[in-house]
Design a protein around this motif. Structure first.
Motif, PDB file in Angstrom:
ATOM      1  N   GLU A  28      -3.626  -7.221   2.891  1.00 24.66           N
ATOM      2  CA  GLU A  28      -4.912  -7.883   2.690  1.00 24.66           C
ATOM      3  C   GLU A  28      -5.913  -6.947   2.008  1.00 24.66           C
ATOM      4  O   GLU A  28      -6.683  -7.372   1.136  1.00 24.66           O
ATOM      5  N   SER A  29      -5.895  -5.663   2.386  1.00 24.35           N
ATOM      6  CA  SER A  29      -6.807  -4.694   1.765  1.00 24.35           C
ATOM      7  C   SER A  29      -6.566  -4.609   0.266  1.00 24.35           C
ATOM      8  O   SER A  29      -7.509  -4.523  -0.534  1.00 24.35           O
ATOM      9  N   PHE A  30      -5.295  -4.641  -0.119  1.00 22.86           N
ATOM     10  CA  PHE A  30      -4.953  -4.572  -1.537  1.00 22.86           C
ATOM     11  C   PHE A  30      -5.342  -5.859  -2.261  1.00 22.86           C
ATOM     12  O   PHE A  30      -5.877  -5.828  -3.371  1.00 22.86           O
ATOM     13  N   LEU A  31      -5.116  -6.991  -1.630  1.00 21.29           N
ATOM     14  CA  LEU A  31      -5.309  -8.283  -2.299  1.00 21.29           C
ATOM     15  C   LEU A  31      -6.770  -8.666  -2.478  1.00 21.29           C
ATOM     16  O   LEU A  31      -7.086  -9.503  -3.326  1.00 21.29           O
ATOM     17  N   ILE A  32      -7.658  -8.064  -1.689  1.00 17.88           N
ATOM     18  CA  ILE A  32      -9.073  -8.412  -1.844  1.00 17.88           C
ATOM     19  C   ILE A  32      -9.779  -7.487  -2.839  1.00 17.88           C
ATOM     20  O   ILE A  32     -10.970  -7.665  -3.109  1.00 17.88           O
ATOM     21  N   SER A  33      -9.052  -6.531  -3.398  1.00 20.49           N
ATOM     22  CA  SER A  33      -9.678  -5.616  -4.346  1.00 20.49           C
ATOM     23  C   SER A  33     -10.026  -6.345  -5.639  1.00 20.49           C
ATOM     24  O   SER A  33      -9.377  -7.312  -6.033  1.00 20.49           O
ATOM     25  N   GLU A  34     -11.056  -5.881  -6.317  1.00 19.10           N
ATOM     26  CA  GLU A  34     -11.527  -6.540  -7.535  1.00 19.10           C
ATOM     27  C   GLU A  34     -10.479  -6.512  -8.642  1.00 19.10           C
ATOM     28  O   GLU A  34     -10.357  -7.462  -9.423  1.00 19.10           O
ATOM     29  N   ASN A  35      -9.713  -5.434  -8.712  1.00 23.38           N
ATOM     30  CA  ASN A  35      -8.692  -5.320  -9.756  1.00 23.38           C
ATOM     31  C   ASN A  35      -7.637  -6.409  -9.629  1.00 23.38           C
ATOM     32  O   ASN A  35      -7.175  -6.964 -10.626  1.00 23.38           O
ATOM     33  N   ILE A  36      -7.261  -6.716  -8.396  1.00 24.95           N
ATOM     34  CA  ILE A  36      -6.250  -7.755  -8.184  1.00 24.95           C
ATOM     35  C   ILE A  36      -6.828  -9.123  -8.499  1.00 24.95           C
ATOM     36  O   ILE A  36      -6.195  -9.958  -9.148  1.00 24.95           O
ATOM     37  N   GLN A  37      -8.031  -9.375  -8.043  1.00 25.96           N
ATOM     38  CA  GLN A  37      -8.642 -10.678  -8.266  1.00 25.96           C
ATOM     39  C   GLN A  37      -8.812 -10.987  -9.752  1.00 25.96           C
ATOM     40  O   GLN A  37      -8.822 -12.140 -10.162  1.00 25.96           O
ATOM     41  N   ALA A  38      -8.943  -9.949 -10.565  1.00 31.61           N
ATOM     42  CA  ALA A  38      -9.124 -10.146 -12.007  1.00 31.61           C
ATOM     43  C   ALA A  38      -7.802 -10.111 -12.776  1.00 31.61           C
ATOM     44  O   ALA A  38      -7.782 -10.308 -13.989  1.00 31.61           O
ATOM     45  N   ALA A  39      -6.687  -9.884 -12.067  1.00 29.75           N
ATOM     46  CA  ALA A  39      -5.387  -9.758 -12.728  1.00 29.75           C
ATOM     47  C   ALA A  39      -4.759 -11.128 -12.965  1.00 29.75           C
ATOM     48  O   ALA A  39      -5.186 -12.137 -12.406  1.00 29.75           O
ATOM     49  N   ASN A  40      -3.750 -11.154 -13.816  1.00 32.71           N
ATOM     50  CA  ASN A  40      -2.925 -12.338 -14.015  1.00 32.71           C
ATOM     51  C   ASN A  40      -1.482 -11.970 -13.721  1.00 32.71           C
ATOM     52  O   ASN A  40      -0.957 -11.029 -14.308  1.00 32.71           O
ATOM     53  N   TYR A  41      -0.856 -12.698 -12.815  1.00 35.94           N
ATOM     54  CA  TYR A  41       0.540 -12.424 -12.483  1.00 35.94           C
ATOM     55  C   TYR A  41       1.408 -13.603 -12.908  1.00 35.94           C
ATOM     56  O   TYR A  41       1.106 -14.752 -12.588  1.00 35.94           O
ATOM     57  N   ASP A  42       2.478 -13.283 -13.605  1.00 38.00           N
ATOM     58  CA  ASP A  42       3.408 -14.320 -14.054  1.00 38.00           C
ATOM     59  C   ASP A  42       4.414 -14.669 -12.967  1.00 38.00           C
ATOM     60  O   ASP A  42       4.951 -15.781 -12.946  1.00 38.00           O
ATOM     61  N   LEU A  43       4.681 -13.707 -12.075  1.00 33.91           N
ATOM     62  CA  LEU A  43       5.618 -13.959 -10.978  1.00 33.91           C
ATOM     63  C   LEU A  43       5.150 -13.177  -9.760  1.00 33.91           C
ATOM     64  O   LEU A  43       4.843 -11.982  -9.861  1.00 33.91           O
ATOM     65  N   ILE A  44       5.087 -13.845  -8.618  1.00 30.94           N
ATOM     66  CA  ILE A  44       4.766 -13.178  -7.351  1.00 30.94           C
ATOM     67  C   ILE A  44       5.841 -13.521  -6.335  1.00 30.94           C
ATOM     68  O   ILE A  44       6.193 -14.692  -6.147  1.00 30.94           O
ATOM     69  N   TYR A  45       6.365 -12.481  -5.684  1.00 20.35           N
ATOM     70  CA  TYR A  45       7.378 -12.652  -4.648  1.00 20.35           C
ATOM     71  C   TYR A  45       6.749 -12.268  -3.308  1.00 20.35           C
ATOM     72  O   TYR A  45       6.378 -11.115  -3.089  1.00 20.35           O
TER      73      TYR A  45
END
Length: 259
Positions: A164-181
């Protein structure tokens, strides 16, 4: 265990194969990827990756942030036993490789590295992709990092962090992921939290794969809520995994497929 047996029998009763699928997108995915029986050179690498872990008799102290283990009673665990019981199966690793190789995502996120068995399949599926993998336990992450380096999976970025700490970071929120596992925390609350946190990262062709959607009643409830989300257009339940697609041009459809 009884719940999972009952759930699997229900799955078998409702599941179909490619002959009952009328969506060209899903039919192509099934026939060209999920049902592809041809051997691949990368399968030998995945097999060797697993073999070296199964031969590793070292112990590590594991910090478990997820729903807990149904196998291990202690946090001091042998690497070979983790690989044997907690890692992705050989069949699933090959399938994950095929899925990655089929869609050729440029940016991949894995939630839950463990020892990197699935990570290696993602990395080999598209060597040109950037694979970011998150592991909360430092000792497990270090073991995976060493193993991935030994097998020249140089397109992997290992991140040690609570999810959760990683996923709430601004860098992640602004990223685009083509595949998430998603293979990090098999609880309804965490699964739905990760789903909502990562929604800003989707594009029209994003592929999300949720592991163990029938692990418990709560995980089945989480899967139902994900299926019904307005941004989700197509889902495929293969019992072990739930595939999610956001393709705006697709009619909303749900498939239960033997794979």
């Amino acid at each position: 265990m009884l719940f999972q047996i009952q759930s699997y029998l229900k799955f078998l009763w409702h599941s179909k194969n490619e002959h009952a699928v009328h969506s060209p997108f899903v039919f192509s995915l099934l026939t060209k990827c999920l049902y592809d029986k041809k051997s691949k050179p990368e399968y030998a690498i995945l097999k060797k990756y697993r073999k070296t872990l199964l031969e590793n008799k070292n112990f590590i102290e594991v910090t478990d942030f997820g729903a807990g283990s149904r196998v291990f009673k202690s946090n001091r665990r042998q690497i070979s036993k983790i690989a044997q019981t907690a890692g992705i199966s050989p069949k699933r690793a090959e399938l994950l490789f095929r899925v990655t190789n089929y869609f050729l995502p440029e940016n991949v996120l894995e939630i839950g590295t463990s020892l990197g068995l699935a990570t290696s399949a993602l990395a080999l599926g598209n060597p040109k992709a950037k694979v970011v993998t998150i592991e909360g336990c430092p000792n497990t992450a270090k073991a995976a990092q060493n193993q991935l380096a030994e097998f020249d999976c140089n397109n992997v970025e290992n991140v040690i962090s609570e999810f959760e700490s990683f996923l709430i970071s601004e860098n992640i929120q602004a990223a685009n992921y083509d595949l998430i596992y998603f293979d990090g925390n098999h609880s309804k609350k965490a699964t739905l939290e990760y789903f909502e946190l990562l929604l800003p990262t989707i594009n029209n062709d994003s592929v999300w794969i949720f592991d163990d959607i029938h692990w418990s009643k709560d995980m089945e409830r989480a899967w139902e809520m994900i299926k019904n989300h307005p941004q989700v257009k197509v889902t495929i339940d293969t019992f072990q995994w739930g595939f999610v697609f956001f393709r705006r041009e697709q009619p909303k459809e749900h498939f239960i497929i033997r794979a």
